[in-house]
Every structure is written in C-alpha cells, then in structure tokens.
Design a protein around this motif. Structure first.
Motif, PDB file in Angstrom:
ATOM      1  N   GLU A  53      32.354  37.884  36.309  1.00  0.00           N
ATOM      2  CA  GLU A  53      32.893  39.166  35.856  1.00  0.00           C
ATOM      3  C   GLU A  53      34.375  39.019  35.521  1.00  0.00           C
ATOM      4  O   GLU A  53      34.919  39.773  34.715  1.00  0.00           O
ATOM      5  CB  GLU A  53      32.650  40.258  36.905  1.00  0.00           C
ATOM      6  N   LEU A  54      35.045  38.033  36.127  1.00  0.00           N
ATOM      7  CA  LEU A  54      36.439  37.777  35.779  1.00  0.00           C
ATOM      8  C   LEU A  54      36.521  36.828  34.600  1.00  0.00           C
ATOM      9  O   LEU A  54      37.216  37.067  33.630  1.00  0.00           O
ATOM     10  CB  LEU A  54      37.180  37.170  36.973  1.00  0.00           C
ATOM     11  N   ASP A  55      35.836  35.690  34.731  1.00  0.00           N
ATOM     12  CA  ASP A  55      35.847  34.712  33.654  1.00  0.00           C
ATOM     13  C   ASP A  55      34.555  33.910  33.706  1.00  0.00           C
ATOM     14  O   ASP A  55      34.373  33.093  34.599  1.00  0.00           O
ATOM     15  CB  ASP A  55      37.057  33.786  33.816  1.00  0.00           C
ATOM     16  N   PRO A  56      33.661  34.144  32.762  1.00  0.00           N
ATOM     17  CA  PRO A  56      32.392  33.419  32.804  1.00  0.00           C
ATOM     18  C   PRO A  56      32.552  31.938  32.487  1.00  0.00           C
ATOM     19  O   PRO A  56      31.614  31.170  32.636  1.00  0.00           O
ATOM     20  CB  PRO A  56      31.534  34.128  31.762  1.00  0.00           C
ATOM     21  N   ASN A  57      33.743  31.539  32.034  1.00  0.00           N
ATOM     22  CA  ASN A  57      33.940  30.140  31.665  1.00  0.00           C
ATOM     23  C   ASN A  57      34.808  29.399  32.665  1.00  0.00           C
ATOM     24  O   ASN A  57      35.556  28.511  32.305  1.00  0.00           O
ATOM     25  CB  ASN A  57      34.568  30.038  30.281  1.00  0.00           C
ATOM     26  N   ASN A  89      33.994  35.735  25.937  1.00  0.00           N
ATOM     27  CA  ASN A  89      34.160  36.639  27.052  1.00  0.00           C
ATOM     28  C   ASN A  89      34.941  37.861  26.596  1.00  0.00           C
ATOM     29  O   ASN A  89      36.146  37.822  26.444  1.00  0.00           O
ATOM     30  CB  ASN A  89      34.880  35.953  28.199  1.00  0.00           C
ATOM     31  N   VAL A  98      39.807  43.487  34.578  1.00  0.00           N
ATOM     32  CA  VAL A  98      40.200  42.221  35.150  1.00  0.00           C
ATOM     33  C   VAL A  98      41.627  41.834  34.779  1.00  0.00           C
ATOM     34  O   VAL A  98      42.114  42.136  33.710  1.00  0.00           O
ATOM     35  CB  VAL A  98      39.279  41.094  34.638  1.00  0.00           C
ATOM     36  N   SER A 105      42.496  38.484  35.307  1.00  0.00           N
ATOM     37  CA  SER A 105      42.447  37.059  34.991  1.00  0.00           C
ATOM     38  C   SER A 105      42.445  36.820  33.476  1.00  0.00           C
ATOM     39  O   SER A 105      41.813  37.511  32.713  1.00  0.00           O
ATOM     40  CB  SER A 105      41.191  36.450  35.591  1.00  0.00           C
ATOM     41  N   ILE A 106      43.153  35.835  33.063  1.00  0.00           N
ATOM     42  CA  ILE A 106      43.240  35.502  31.651  1.00  0.00           C
ATOM     43  C   ILE A 106      42.577  34.151  31.454  1.00  0.00           C
ATOM     44  O   ILE A 106      42.709  33.253  32.275  1.00  0.00           O
ATOM     45  CB  ILE A 106      44.716  35.405  31.204  1.00  0.00           C
ATOM     46  N   ALA A 107      41.862  34.045  30.371  1.00  0.00           N
ATOM     47  CA  ALA A 107      41.204  32.778  30.088  1.00  0.00           C
ATOM     48  C   ALA A 107      42.247  31.667  30.002  1.00  0.00           C
ATOM     49  O   ALA A 107      43.311  31.846  29.433  1.00  0.00           O
ATOM     50  CB  ALA A 107      40.445  32.877  28.776  1.00  0.00           C
TER      51      ALA A 107
END
Lengths: 895, 131
Positions: B61-65, A627, A633, A635-637
């Motif tokens: 779009e924020l986190d595909p996972n 990603n 964004v 948001s953090i993975a």
C-alpha cells in the motif's frame, strides 16, 4: 531374506516394460551392427537385408510396446510404480494422460525413441539404396536412447533410469521400514494416490508442444544419418537430394515446436512475454538455426554442386547441438541460470557418452586421413579414461579442443569444389546467409553455456593459470575467469537482443535480395531494377513508421543503452519490411503469383513478419501498471525504481495507461483437484462527459499449486493491433485461503494505540477517529450501580468513504477494582476496537485495534503490459510454416 | 585471398568478440564482502539463503515495488536487501535465492531476484523416502 508377497502390487507391468526396453536396446544394437555390415560390404547388402529389417521392425514394435505399457500403467493408476505415482493422479482428467507420460525425463526420452522408430519405418520404405547406412546410424542413436531407459545396475554404476521401477525398489527407498510391509500400498496413505501432474503443466500445450518438439528433434537425425551414411560409404555427392525434404520437414516441425513453446509461455506462463532467452528456449532455437543453414546449403549443393563441406558440417552440427541441448536441459547443469531446466537426475554420464560418441564418430569420418583418425581416436580414448576417473570437466574440455583441431585439419583433406562461387550468384549469398545463422547460433550457445564454461574454469590447472595471470597482469576479466564466476548479464534479454539484432539485419537483407540473384551469374543491372521498388517502398514505410513509434518526443529522455537498441531496432525494422516486400514482389512479378513454386518466398515473408512482430511488440512493450496509489502515503518511490506494479485495493478505481481499472471481485474454483483464485479486474475508459465507460474484464489468476508453490497465470485481452496482458504479482495470503472455512471470523494481532480525542488511527483498509469519551450515565442500558463505565465513540471511514459510528465500553468495578470491556465492532470494515485503559493524567485512552482477516487488506499487486502488433508475429509464424510445407511438398513431388 | 578465408576470419573475429564481451560485460557471481568493494557501476549476482529470523517487510500500500529482507550469502554474511520489485509469491518457501544488483550504503539494492523452491518441476524422491 525371505521374499515378501506384496499385496495389491502388479509386478508384471514393470517386468513387461523392462523386458521391452531390453528388447528395444538389443534389437537396436543388432540393427545398427547388421546395417553397418551391409554398408561396409555391399556384396552382402541384399542377403542381410531381411534380417536387418526384421531387427528394426522388432525394435520399432518394442518401442511402441514400451509406450503403450507405460500409457496403460498410467490409465490403470499403478501407483506402485515411481513414474506413475510421481506424474499422475486418480482424479486427473484423461485429457492429460499423455502429458503425464512425457512430463518426466524418461517419458520424454521415450517420445524421442518413438518418433525415431516411426521415422525409421518410413525410411525403410523410401530410402532405397540409402537404407542400410541411414538405418545403421539411426539405430546407433536408438541404442543410446534406449540405454537411457535401461535402469540396469552393473556393480555400483547404474545405466539409465527406467520408468518401470517400483517405488520400493528405488535406490533411496531400499531398506526403509515400510518396504518390509506386505501391505504397504494399503497402509501407507501416500500411495493411495499419485502426486499428479504438475498443475502448471495441465493444459493442452503440454499435450501438443513436447511431441511436436521431439518430432522436430527426431527429423534432424535423418539428414545427420544420411550425412554420416554418406561418409561411411564414401558417397559424398548424392545424399543431399534424398535428405533435403527431411531437413525442410525438420525446419518446419522444429520451428513449429519452438513457436508453440513461445505461445505457451505467452498465454499461460507469467514470464512477461513470448520469448525470454531462457537457456532451455535457446537450447532448442540453436539447432533450428543451424538446421535452417544446413537445409539451405544442401539446396545450393543440389543445384550448383557448391559448398560440399558445409553441407556435412552444418548437418552434423545440428544433430550434435540437439544432443548438447538435451544435455544442457536434462543434466541439471543449467540449474543456476534457468527457471525451467530439469533438476539433476544422474543421467549426466549417459548423455555425455551419447554426445561424445557421435562427436567422435562424425569427426573420425570427416577426417579422411588415417593418421588424423588414429590421433583423434587416441585422444578420445584418453578422455574416456579420464571420464571413468570422474574427471568429467577436464575430459570434456580436452575433447572439445581436440575436436575443433581435428575438424580444422580434416578440412584440408576433404574433397573440394574446383572453383569458387561467383560473387554475384545466388549460391554465394545463400551460403553467406547460412554462415550468418551459424555465427548467430554460436553466440547464443556460447553465452547459454556459461555454467558449463564455469565448470571448465574450475579445473585446477586452468584455475591456477588464470589466478597467476591475473596476479601478473591485473586485468579484471582474468579475475572473472580465475574465480569461475561468470554470471549472465543483469538484463539477459537486452544482452541477447543487442547481439542478435545485427545478425537478424544481415539475414533479413539476404532474404530480401538473394532470390533475385540467379545461380551462377547475375546481371547486376537487372538486379538493381528489380530491387529498386521494394527497397524504396521499404525505406519509406519503415522510415515513416519508426519515426512515429520510435523517434517521438520520448526518445530524448531514454538512457544511452535504450537509444542504441532503438537505433538498431529501426534498422531491423527496415530490413524486415524490405525482406517481406522483396519476397512479395518476387512472388508476384517473377513467379507470377503461382502458389506451388512460391514456398520459399512465402516462408521468407512469414519469417520477416515474425521478426517484425517480435521487434515491434518487444521494443514497444509498454508496462502500463505504475504505482498510482500514493494517496494516503508519504513514501516516495526510490531512485531507480522500475515501478512496474500497480497496487489495487478491492473496490478502488485507479488510472492505468489509458484506462481506469477496478479490482472488483475475487472467486475461487477447483479444477482437477487444484484450487484456482481468480481476480476480476474491470477496465473502464474515461469519457469526455467525465464518466467512465466499462470496456472489459480481465481475470488473471493464481493457481494454488501444492507441488510447485503458487503460480500466477496471466490473462490477456486481444485486440487486432495490440494485446493487454496482465498478471498478478502479489496478493495477501488471506486472499488465497478458502475464506468460508479458515479465516471467516478470525482477527489479526491487535495493536495498541494511546490516543486522545480527535486522534486518528489507521488500519489497512479503513481509519478510525476518536470523537469523544463519555461517562456511562444512569439512563444507559449498560449502566450498573457497582460499576463506573466509560464509552469511547469512534467514527470509522472505509475506502469508499462510508462512515459508521461504533462505540467501545470500559467498566471498572468500584468494590473489587476488576475491569471489563465491551468491544466496538464495525461489521462493514471488520474493525474491532477494544477500549481497555484510561489515562487520567493526560486525558488519553488506550485502545487495541484488530482487523477481521477476511476483510483486511483485500488487494492485488498487478503488472500490466501492452504488446503492440503482436498479431503480426503470430501471422508470421503461420505464414512461415505454411510456406515451408508448400516448399516441402513441391520438393517431395519433384523427387 | 580466397573468399572462404575472409569468411573464416569474420567468423573467428565474431566468436572472439562475443567471448570477450561475455567476460567483460556479464555480471559475476559474488558475495557481500566483495560487492562492497566492487565497482559501483556494475551489478553482481549473489547466491545465498533467506534469513528467516529477521524481519521481511513488504507494504504494497506504500510502495508495491519495494520489498526488504535479510539474506545470508554463501560465506554466511548477512545483509539487508532492498528489492525494487514486488515480493515474490512464496518467497518464504525459497531454498536458495540469487539476487542481482549492487551495494548501496547500508543495504544491497537488488533489481531482480531468482529463487529456487524445494519442489520445482521434478522431485518426489525425498518425500517418497519418508512417508
């Protein structure tokens, strides 16, 4: 009840098919019986020969007849028949007609029957004095297979499932109102066309993979028939010679079939690789492993007269494992762990009976002592009674345990060789190799059978036993047993690799050295000399290469588990290279490069290459999609996120691995009545000049499959040294719909925003900034004297930084107080802004924002992987199969 | 001791070892209640059904996972599940869902999900009954 004359129904097809199945069943039975009689009383052998052959010929003819009948029913679209209706459809291309035939269970059983019949005809001409015993066993197998197509009802129980049943006669449909309509075929719309072949299976693999696999299965029956025939006639010592070419043909064809399955999975199914250790794959691999073992010990026996018992054991178990794997895949017992097992189809009992009969028959024949035979038979009868009482699991467990016991006891009484193999002899190490294969296959089949083990553990007394054991001892694994909740490892592939790599190392080392041994006794000094160079060279090559690809700077960052598997991989790397080089050297130096006698060396080189390719491409598979879109964004993975997907909006260009990728366009096509949506992804390479140069386009696609749900299929770019493999993980539903018709001018649900001048609101693919709020002046064309008008001026910016300035209006009638709006529409981004309220108290306004569905969020979530060196695997496959055929031809010629 | 005996012992040892690791290493089928008390190092399989009334969230779009949904296990207990993968296509159609992972605070963190759709491979019987 008076009978109804159904209009448009041609019942004679089904009657013909049924009749042929019964003929096939009965003739198989008599062929088995008469050939058995010929076997047991050799003085009548010749007199009954003609009759026996006649029965088998009729049987073979009937099976061909069944096949042709079903084929013609499919070609003529006889949708009044369940099988035709369920598996075919009018507008399906004729290329897939065979695929329709064997898509279902009945069809695949028929395929197996057909191959057996054709093989039987060949055996009748070639088996000579083995004809009666071998055909007797083969016919017994046919009795059970034909039984599965009978579809007969005896009272409450039904035997087999017929492909020739009319839909209205199906058990679940009997008594339904529409079956009383004489013209149901015309009246009920769903019978106008069939349901069709599952579109996922509409490719050429489905035409070639099943027949190859089933030919492989059928070929395994032949050595089994020889072995059982040998036990029946007590000719234990000379069946290996005629059976050997069949065993090697089985190795080649079954191997081809399995590899085709892997190629199919890799090419057109999004499993993420060519081998997933799926239970169904394992079920066909395991008999192949034991068959390879069997073929090799038969070779030892032929040349050296050693390992007699093992030739029987491995040949018999290969066949039983094939029946067992049919049971696993067809009975639905695997449905909790496999993605592509058949669902439950009520053939359980027939399959268990099939398996049970041949298990009993082989073990009784191998027992050699009457008391043992009777004891074992007694318990088998007991198990049969339990079966009829529906105690299937208990019965199977008891049968399994007694069978193992009977085998172990029986081994003592089996004729044995006088002396043991020499330690430094070829036969000893070949034997060890066969045993390693056997143990490896045990590990796979045992783990694959965990759903069956769970079923055993649910048996009351076992359950109670383990519960009390757990209560008194408190060990965790006892609780697992008590609750019958064994599940596969969370990472099945890792689990199997961890177990199978050591076996593969052993096998490849044996493959490397064994040919240099001589039968009987080998001069170890000479052996060392011959193996020295291949060994050193392999050590050098694998050392250098694994240092580069495995032990680079990234090694230290890996988890302990991954480091362990990489260490194991580097050992396997060495042993496969050693196997390839040693066999190559044997071929060149000892066989002087002659092709004719080098079948074994070539096959072994192929096997080594296959493993090497599988090893490199699996252990160095690199998922390059990450990603990388976190631009707008917060948001953090998450921790532990396996970040394997890239999010690409249409038109965006993002870095991925060494490339830049762009999702450039989407297109919709209809093939054979099934819609496909293709997503074109352009791959570019950054240049030193700062520009990116176009390389290639991949088009992974989604098949809109009304039967199975949408299926993603990969697209792969092949290079000499690597493959780039992509498939779609997720797309918005709107991308899949026919954009022209359904969502052309629809908007999504509007959302309300209360904003002040200067505020930004974000849509999916654009943002809107409120620049100013103004009063509509008298000079404005929309000005009306009875209204007060306010306009909201926006700047809309899309993903490509294109700007536009739409304006929304809000009017209040000064006399009535009623309000009206004029929306701001931006054709470029598909944004609609409705200005509907002014808040004088804080100077803010209320705006509804909606997005055109067709413009909204056209994006893909994609996974992309690099498989390095996968071509070595495919080359290895080819070389191995070619080598096996060379060996086979040589063997047939010498026979 | 004869060579065959050595071989037999090796086979038996490997078989027992493989059975034992299968029991010890493999994951187990469980439910949310048990998963809360389970060893936080070990992942479990939980079978159940998707709770359709509760929200599903997937914002690629924020986190595909990352995909969030609610699932009910076979005892009927509902639990928020965070799947660290993309949302499976057709997830809404699933009849049965098996999640693999472990409890993490207020949610179940799933590494993988298996789903059974109503019509995989072989069906048509139920539909044929009611045209």
């Amino acid at each position: 009840m008076k009978s109804i004359d159904y209009i448009g129904e041609q019942a004679w097809w089904g009657q013909l098919g049924h009749a042929l199945v019964i003929v096939a069943f009965v003739t198989a039975f008599f062929s088995a019986l008469i050939n058995y009689f010929r076997t047991k009383s050799p003085e009548h052998n010749e007199t009954w020969k003609g009759t026996a052959r006649l029965f088998f010929n009729i049987h073979a003819l009937a099976v061909v007849g069944i096949f042709l009948t079903l084929l013609l029913m499919l070609i003529n679209h006889r949708f009044e028949y369940q099988y035709v209706w369920q598996h075919s459809k009018r507008d399906l291309s004729m290329n897939y007609i065979l695929a329709c035939l064997w898509e279902g269970q009945e069809g695949s059983t028929l395929l197996w029957l057909l191959w057996h019949s054709l093989i039987g005809l060949v055996l009748m001409r070639t088996a000579k004095d083995w004809e009666a015993p071998v055909l007797s066993v083969l016919s017994m197998v046919q009795v059970f297979l034909a039984m599965m197509l009978l579809g007969l009802y005896i009272g409450e129980t039904h035997i087999g499932a017929s492909p020739f049943t009319l839909i209205r006669e199906r058990e679940e449909n009997v008594g339904l109102p529409w079956t009383q309509l004489a013209d149901y075929l015309q009246r009920v719309p769903m019978f106008k066309d069939g349901r069709g072949l599952n579109p996922l299976l509409q490719n050429y693999w489905m035409t070639i993979h099943p027949p190859t696999l089933f030919l492989g299965f059928a070929l395994v029956t032949v050595p089994f028939a020889f072995a059982v025939g040998a036990l029946l006639t007590n000719r234990l010592y000379d069946w290996q010679k005629p059976a050997l070419p069949w065993a090697f043909a089985g190795v080649a064809i079954l191997g081809t079939g399995i590899l085709m399955g892997g190629a199919w999975a890799y090419e057109s199914l999004s499993f993420g690789g060519f081998w997933a250790w799926d239970p169904v794959e394992n079920a066909s691999l395991v008999p192949w492993l034991t068959l390879v073992g069997a073929a090799h010990v038969m070779l030892i026996y032929r040349i050296k007269g050693q390992s007699l018992y093992t030739t029987f054991f491995l040949t018999v178990i290969s066949f039983l494992l094939i029946v067992y794997s049919t049971f696993l895949t067809k009975s639905g017992v695997l449905s909790e762990t496999s993605v592509h097992a058949f669902t439950e189809d009520g053939l359980n009992q027939e399959l268990v009976l099939f398996m049970g009969f041949f298990l009993w028959f082989s073990i009784v024949l191998m027992a050699k002592k009457n008391w043992l035979r009777w004891a074992y038979t007694g318990i088998t009868v007991l198990v049969l009674i339990m079966f009829l009482q529906n105690m299937v699991a208990v019965g199977m467990l008891i049968l399994l345990l007694t069978s193992i016991t009977a085998l172990i006891i029986g081994h003592r009484y089996f004729p044995k060789e006088e002396k043991e193999e020499e330690l430094w002899s070829r036969e000893f190490w070949m034997f060890i190799g066969a045993i390693v294969m056997l143990v490896a296959s045990f590990q796979i089949i045992f783990y694959t059978s965990s759903p069956v083990v769970n079923k055993f553990l649910r048996i009351d007394f076992l359950h109670n036993f383990f519960v009390s054991m757990h209560e008194s001892l408190g060990w965790k694994w006892l609780n697992t047993l008590a609750e019958a909740r064994i599940a596969p490892d969370e990472n099945v592939v890792y689990f199997y690799n961890k177990w199978q790599i050591p076996f593969a190392v052993l096998v490849t080392v044996l493959i490397a050295v064994t040919q240099f041994f001589k039968y009987k006794k080998t001069d170890t000094k000479q052996l060392r000399k011959q193996l020295f160079w291949p060994f050193v060279l392999a050590l050098f090559v694998s050392g250098v290469l694994s240092a580069i690809i495995y032990f680079n700077e990234s090694f230290g960052t890996l988890t302990a588990n991954k480091q362990r598997i990489i260490l194991m991989s580097s050992v396997l790397f060495f042993s496969t290279v050693f196997a390839v080089l040693a066999n190559g050297s044997y071929w060149l130096s000892i066989l002087k490069g002659k092709i004719k006698s080098a079948g074994a060396s070539i096959a072994h080189i192929g096997f080594g290459l296959l493993l090497l390719g599988a090893l490199i491409s699996t252990s160095k598979k690199d998922t390059i999609s990450q990603n990388t879109s976190e631009t707008d964004v917060t948001s953090i993975a998450q921790e532990g996120n396996n970040a394997e997907n890239i999010y690409l909006r249409k038109g965006d260009t993002l870095p991925m691995g060494e490339y830049l990728v762009t999702y450039s366009s989407r297109s919709r096509e209809i093939k054979d009545g099934t819609p496909y949506v293709y997503f074109a992804v352009d791959f570019l390479k950054p240049q030193e000049t700062g520009k990116a140069e176009y390389q290639f386009t991949l088009r992974p696609f989604i098949q809109l499959n009304p039967m199975m749900g949408n299926a993603a299929e990969p697209d792969t770019r092949h290079f000499l040294h690597k493959d780039i493999y992509t498939f779609i993980k997720f797309v918005p539903m709107t991308s899949l719909e026919d954009s022209a018709s359904s969502t052309g001018d629809q908007f999504d649900d509007p959302k309300n925003y209360t904003i002040a001048v200067g505020d930004t609101i974000a849509a999916n693919s654009s943002i809107a900034i409120l620049d100013s709020v103004r009063k509509v002046s008298e000079s404005h064309p929309l000005y009306k004297s009875e209204e007060i008008g306010v306009s909201a001026h926006f700047t809309v910016i899309d993903n490509n930084m294109q700007r536009s300035n739409p304006v929304a209006y809000y009017f209040v009638n000064t006399t009535t107080g009623s309000t009206s709006q004029l929306d701001a529409k931006d054709p470029n981004t598909g944004l609609k802004l409705t200005f509907w309220k002014v808040r004088p108290e804080n100077g803010k306004i209320d705006v509804y924002m909606a997005e055109l569905l067709s413009k909204k969020s056209d994006f893909i979530v994609m996974e992309a992987s690099v498989f390095p060196a996968i071509n070595i695997l495919w080359i290895g496959c080819l070389v191995m199969i070619i080598g096996t055929f060379i060996a086979l031809r040589e063997r047939i010629r010498r026979n | 001791m004869k060579k065959t005996h050595i071989i037999a012992i090796v086979i038996i040892a490997v078989t027992i070892a493989s059975m034992f690791t299968m029991l010890n290493n493999s994951s187990t089928y469980s439910d949310f209640e048990d998963a809360k008390e389970a060893d936080p190092e070990e992942s479990v399989h939980i079978a159940g059904t998707l709770v359709r009334e509760k929200p599903m969230e997937y914002r690629p779009e924020l986190d595909p996972n990352k995909f969030t949904f609610y699932m009910a296990d076979q005892k009927g207990n509902q639990q928020k599940v965070v799947l660290l993968k993309s949302k499976p296509q057709d997830f809404e159609r699933s009849q049965q869902v098996v999640i693999i992972g472990k409890m993490k605070g207020d949610h179940f963190e799933a590494k993988d999900v298996l789903m059974k759709c109503p019509s995989k491979y072989n069906d048509g019987k139920n539909t044929a009954a009611n045209p």
